[in-house]
Design an enzyme around this catalytic site. Structure first.
Site, PDB file in Angstrom:
ATOM      1  N   LYS A   8      56.158  41.094 -21.473  1.00  0.00           N
ATOM      2  CA  LYS A   8      54.725  41.827 -20.587  1.00  0.00           C
ATOM      3  C   LYS A   8      53.848  40.511 -19.916  1.00  0.00           C
ATOM      4  O   LYS A   8      53.494  40.151 -18.112  1.00  0.00           O
ATOM      5  CB  LYS A   8      54.593  42.851 -20.664  1.00  0.00           C
ATOM      6  N   GLU A  51      49.559  51.060 -15.622  1.00  0.00           N
ATOM      7  CA  GLU A  51      49.964  52.380 -16.779  1.00  0.00           C
ATOM      8  C   GLU A  51      50.485  51.548 -18.165  1.00  0.00           C
ATOM      9  O   GLU A  51      50.806  49.669 -17.828  1.00  0.00           O
ATOM     10  CB  GLU A  51      51.257  52.522 -16.085  1.00  0.00           C
ATOM     11  N   SER A  78      62.195  40.739 -27.258  1.00  0.00           N
ATOM     12  CA  SER A  78      60.853  41.306 -26.044  1.00  0.00           C
ATOM     13  C   SER A  78      59.750  40.945 -26.796  1.00  0.00           C
ATOM     14  O   SER A  78      58.971  40.903 -25.967  1.00  0.00           O
ATOM     15  CB  SER A  78      61.041  42.812 -25.705  1.00  0.00           C
TER      16      SER A  78
HETATM   17  C1  LIG Z   1      57.597  44.946 -27.118  1.00  0.00           C
HETATM   18  C2  LIG Z   1      58.413  45.692 -25.656  1.00  0.00           C
HETATM   19  N1  LIG Z   1      60.004  45.405 -25.583  1.00  0.00           N
HETATM   20  C3  LIG Z   1      59.962  45.993 -24.415  1.00  0.00           C
HETATM   21  C4  LIG Z   1      59.305  47.110 -23.245  1.00  0.00           C
HETATM   22  C5  LIG Z   1      60.320  48.070 -22.487  1.00  0.00           C
HETATM   23  O1  LIG Z   1      60.278  47.215 -21.257  1.00  0.00           O
HETATM   24  P1  LIG Z   1      61.090  46.805 -19.994  1.00  0.00           P
HETATM   25  O2  LIG Z   1      62.588  47.235 -20.354  1.00  0.00           O
HETATM   26  O3  LIG Z   1      60.022  46.121 -18.800  1.00  0.00           O
HETATM   27  O4  LIG Z   1      61.009  45.316 -20.421  1.00  0.00           O
HETATM   28  C6  LIG Z   1      58.165  47.414 -23.865  1.00  0.00           C
HETATM   29  C7  LIG Z   1      57.562  48.565 -22.834  1.00  0.00           C
HETATM   30  O5  LIG Z   1      56.152  48.404 -23.294  1.00  0.00           O
HETATM   31  C8  LIG Z   1      58.503  46.490 -24.811  1.00  0.00           C
HETATM   32  O6  LIG Z   1      56.499  46.538 -25.318  1.00  0.00           O
END
Ligand SMILES: Cc1ncc(COP(=O)(O)O)c(C=O)c1O
Length: 388
Positions: free
Chosen positions: A91, A113, A374
């Site tokens: 993020k 948000e 992620s």
């Molecule tokens: C660690 C992590 N991965 C993935 C996501 C999902 O978001 P996005 O699909 O935009 O990558 C989030 C959302 O809060 C997150 O905290």
């Protein structure tokens, strides 16, 4: 194929995207689009972003081979370590970009948000770094299950506003942030946390997240015999880490796989509709009412999907799979035990699919898989404990 390019002034990705907002927000969307186009072609802006991503956020993130798990699964699994960035998830890439843009536009305050709290923490962090105020809207249910991130935001100086409407999760936090934006648009910038919302957000957020895919492409070129993995896999809430990852590989032969939570699988079970200012695939009932999403991962608890994913699906360039909460918890524990890496519940969705596919022959033995991890799982310890 016309995918992952500039969607032009209409912000369309095939049949999806666009700008479905109240009349009062149209000028703000135009203003952001113009500011982003200008900033994105300004070498000074790009240089400052690259510098902050490097010396502040810790980029480039490593590509770590999952040595023991690869052996167990009979594949080569490489992990793009977004969990190792400052604040612990991808993020931050998007938020530093948007916060720099807000500052360039002369805004005093950032609104956001958040679901899992990672986007909120990143926003509070970037606001502190650049001397801006931050107000973060978060569903009450998510406040309960992501207590650590709420405390982090508060210590960083952000105001966390509990949202008590609807399912008290991410969808409701988005509604509230948008409502607030309408009434404070002159001095506030709305920093959307994924590839969703009205144009230019899905495109702009993709551009800020493409750093993941571009780095991974270079790292794979150095690591793998054929330079490109057979599979590129990422989890999907709104879809920003996945889109950013796919952007680096869309012009290769790699198979792109997005993995959704079974209870929030808009790419799999959704139908075309409008949500939070954009047209995409949305979970809805026969009357067109948006239905609630359910996932053990607060960041994937969202009934829609970014419009570019809907287009990639229709175009056949990416495929979308689902996993259930039990598989996710098992995958999280297995990675922790085999590699000593505690992944976020969100990221563990991508891993759960890879494990299932490798063990059932869906991924052929000997294949190479690049998975975007992620975020890190510290925030999820309480939820994990409940599920054990
Ligand atoms: C660690 C992590 N991965 C993935 C996501 C999902 O978001 P996005 O699909 O935009 O990558 C989030 C959302 O809060 C997150 O905290």
């Amino acid at each position: 194929m016309d995918v992952m390019t500039d969607p032009g002034t209409t912000g369309r990705f095939g049949a999806y995207g666009g700008r479905y907002v109240p009349e009062s927000l149209i000028p703000a969307c135009h203003e952001i689009e113009a500011a982003f186009r200008e900033a994105w072609s300004d070498t000074e802006f790009r240089g400052r972003l690259t510098m902050l991503l490097s010396v502040y956020a810790g980029r480039p993130t490593p590509l770590t081979p999952a040595w023991r798990l690869s052996r167990e699964l009979g594949i080569t699994l490489l992990l793009k370590r977004e969990d190792l960035t400052h604040t612990g998830s991808h993020k931050i890439n998007n938020v530093i970009g948007q916060a720099l843009l807000a500052q360039r536009m002369g805004k005093r305050r950032i609104l956001a948000e958040t679901g899992a709290g990672q986007h909120g923490v990143a926003t509070a962090t970037a606001a502190a770094l650049l001397g801006l105020e931050a107000t973060v809207f978060m569903g009450e249910r998510d406040i309960e299950r992501q207590e650590l991130n709420v405390l982090r935001m508060e210590v960083l100086g952000a105001e966390v506003v509990p949202v008590t409407s609807g399912s008290r999760t991410l969808k409701d936090a988005c509604n509230e942030a948008m409502r607030h934006w309408v009434s404070s648009v002159d001095d506030s910038y709305y920093c959307i946390g994924s590839v969703m919302g009205p144009h230019p957000y899905p495109w702009m957020v993709r551009e800020f997240q493409r750093v993941i895919g571009e780095e991974a492409r270079e790292q794979c070129a150095a690591e793998l015999p054929y330079g490109v993995p057979d599979y590129v896999v990422a989890c999907i809430g709104g879809g920003s880490n996945a889109v950013g990852t796919f952007a680096g590989f869309v012009d290769t032969a790699a198979r792109l796989v997005g993995v959704e939570a079974e209870g929030g699988a808009a790419a799999t079970f959704g139908r075309a509709g409008v949500l939070h200012g954009f047209r995409s695939l949305v979970l809805q009932n026969d009357d067109g009412q948006v239905t609630e999403a359910h996932s053990v991962a607060a960041g994937l608890d969202y009934p829609g999907i970014g419009p570019e994913h809907a287009h990639l699906r229709d175009a056949g360039r990416a495929r979308y799979e689902t996993v259930n909460d039990d598989e996710v918890i098992r995958a999280l524990r297995r990675l922790a035990h085999t590699e000593g890496i505690l992944a976020a519940l969100e990221s563990s969705h991508a891993l759960a699919w890879v494990i299932r596919a490798a063990e059932s022959g869906g991924i052929a033995p000997g294949s190479t898989v690049m998975l975007t991890l992620s975020g890190r799982g510290d925030k999820d310890i309480a939820s994990i404990k409940e599920m054990l």
